[in-house]
Write a protein that holds these residues in place. Structure first.
Motif, PDB file in Angstrom:
ATOM      1  N   ASP A  81       0.840  -1.198   0.000  1.00 16.56           N
ATOM      2  CA  ASP A  81       0.000   0.000   0.000  1.00 16.56           C
ATOM      3  C   ASP A  81       0.879   1.254   0.000  1.00 16.56           C
ATOM      4  OD1 ASP A  81       0.880   0.435   2.625  1.00 16.56           O
ATOM      5  OD2 ASP A  81      -0.884  -0.525   3.497  1.00 16.56           O
ATOM      6  N   LEU A  82       0.258   2.396  -0.230  1.00 25.67           N
ATOM      7  CA  LEU A  82       1.013   3.638  -0.383  1.00 25.67           C
ATOM      8  C   LEU A  82       1.809   3.986   0.871  1.00 25.67           C
ATOM      9  CD1 LEU A  82       1.734   6.102  -2.048  1.00 25.67           C
ATOM     10  CD2 LEU A  82      -0.406   7.185  -1.279  1.00 25.67           C
ATOM     11  N   SER A 116      -2.392  10.213  -0.275  1.00 32.13           N
ATOM     12  CA  SER A 116      -3.011  10.106  -1.592  1.00 32.13           C
ATOM     13  C   SER A 116      -3.115  11.475  -2.268  1.00 32.13           C
ATOM     14  CB  SER A 116      -4.400   9.475  -1.469  1.00 32.13           C
ATOM     15  OG  SER A 116      -5.226  10.232  -0.604  1.00 32.13           O
ATOM     16  N   LEU A 119       0.362  12.367  -3.449  1.00 29.48           N
ATOM     17  CA  LEU A 119       0.649  11.586  -4.652  1.00 29.48           C
ATOM     18  C   LEU A 119      -0.036  12.208  -5.868  1.00 29.48           C
ATOM     19  CD1 LEU A 119       1.940   8.872  -5.701  1.00 29.48           C
ATOM     20  CD2 LEU A 119      -0.333   7.874  -5.405  1.00 29.48           C
ATOM     21  N   ALA A 120      -1.266  12.681  -5.687  1.00 30.29           N
ATOM     22  CA  ALA A 120      -2.002  13.293  -6.792  1.00 30.29           C
ATOM     23  C   ALA A 120      -1.311  14.566  -7.274  1.00 30.29           C
ATOM     24  CB  ALA A 120      -3.434  13.590  -6.349  1.00 30.29           C
ATOM     25  N   HIS A 181       3.126   3.629  -7.894  1.00 29.61           N
ATOM     26  CA  HIS A 181       1.763   3.587  -7.352  1.00 29.61           C
ATOM     27  C   HIS A 181       0.855   4.420  -8.250  1.00 29.61           C
ATOM     28  CE1 HIS A 181      -0.622   2.391  -3.772  1.00 29.61           C
ATOM     29  NE2 HIS A 181      -1.407   3.401  -4.157  1.00 29.61           N
ATOM     30  N   SER A 183      -2.178   6.728  -9.381  1.00 28.49           N
ATOM     31  CA  SER A 183      -2.932   7.799  -8.741  1.00 28.49           C
ATOM     32  C   SER A 183      -4.354   7.848  -9.289  1.00 28.49           C
ATOM     33  CB  SER A 183      -2.249   9.144  -8.973  1.00 28.49           C
ATOM     34  OG  SER A 183      -3.058  10.206  -8.520  1.00 28.49           O
ATOM     35  N   PRO A 184      -5.344   8.137  -8.443  1.00 28.60           N
ATOM     36  CA  PRO A 184      -6.733   8.224  -8.907  1.00 28.60           C
ATOM     37  C   PRO A 184      -6.996   9.427  -9.811  1.00 28.60           C
ATOM     38  CG  PRO A 184      -6.573   8.863  -6.608  1.00 28.60           C
ATOM     39  CD  PRO A 184      -5.248   8.298  -6.981  1.00 28.60           C
ATOM     40  N   ILE A 208      -9.507  15.158  -3.813  1.00 25.61           N
ATOM     41  CA  ILE A 208      -8.760  14.419  -2.790  1.00 25.61           C
ATOM     42  C   ILE A 208      -8.259  15.414  -1.755  1.00 25.61           C
ATOM     43  CG2 ILE A 208      -6.822  12.874  -2.324  1.00 25.61           C
ATOM     44  CD1 ILE A 208      -6.898  12.023  -5.245  1.00 25.61           C
TER      45      ILE A 208
END
Length: 215
Positions: A81-82, A116, A119-120, A181, A183-184, A208
């Motif tokens: 996981d992240l 998250s 990361l975005a 990883h 990203s959404p 996010i």
């Protein structure tokens, strides 16, 4: 009288000559010692030859040099996981100028966001560098005029290198750069804080943390 005197003198000279022996050119009567019995003085001579008979040249003595230990990045499982990936890659030194730019953008735009969200933001910077519509490097994206408010002039603002937020930003930058990883936000190229409403005519991709993302 004179003749008799001369004769007497000549006779005395003959007697004197007969009493002196000829010079001795033969062996001496002194005892001669053999060479083996003569005690010669001992002289210490340094050994200038090695065992092979070559000159033994002394090499200059140099100070021992410390061994160079190369720091290797830990192997990160893509299935982790992240949070686990961030924990493995946290570091104070990004390792390159481009990663420092990416980490700086993540830090100043999203250090208070969840991982998250960080990361975005990192993916938006990377997406811009790959899009062909923006400068083709992380540093170029950051220094493009009027794009990031924390940039002043041509220098990166400094961040506390020992802080948890900076260590996380470096880890997230490495994850983005190595595509470790997903990203959404996908291929989003823009984002803004929730508190503002720029009225962009862009497609909204995701929301996010405290940011809204568009492409």
């Amino acid at each position: 009288m004179t003749v008799m005197l001369r004769t007497g003198l000549l006779f005395c000279a003959v007697l004197s000559a007969s009493s002196i022996g000829p010079a001795q050119a033969g062996p001496s009567t002194e005892p001669v010692l053999p060479v083996e019995t003569v005690a010669l003085p001992q002289v210490n001579v340094p050994n200038l030859l090695d065992e092979a008979g070559e000159p033994a040249l002394s090499a200059p003595v140099s100070e021992p040099q410390p061994a160079v230990v190369e720091r290797e990045e830990p192997t990160v499982s893509r299935s982790a996981d992240l949070a686990a990936k961030v924990a493995q890659l946290r570091a104070s030194d990004p390792g390159s100028r481009q990663l420092e730019c990416l980490a700086t953008g993540i830090y100043f735009e999203s250090k208070g966001e969840p991982l998250s969200g960080q990361l975005a933001v990192g993916h938006v910077i990377a997406n811009r560098a790959e899009s062909g519509r923006f400068p083709d490097s992380y540093c170029g994206v950051l220094f493009q005029r009027g794009q990031f408010s924390f940039i002043r002039g041509r220098s990166l603002p400094s961040a506390p290198r020992s802080s948890r937020h900076w260590l996380n930003a470096v880890a997230v930058a490495k994850i983005v750069d190595q595509e470790l990883h997903q990203s959404p936000v996908g291929n989003a190229l823009f984002f803004h804080a929730r508190r503002v409403s720029p009225k962009w005519r862009l497609k909204r991709v995701a929301s996010i943390g405290n940011h809204v993302f568009y492409r």
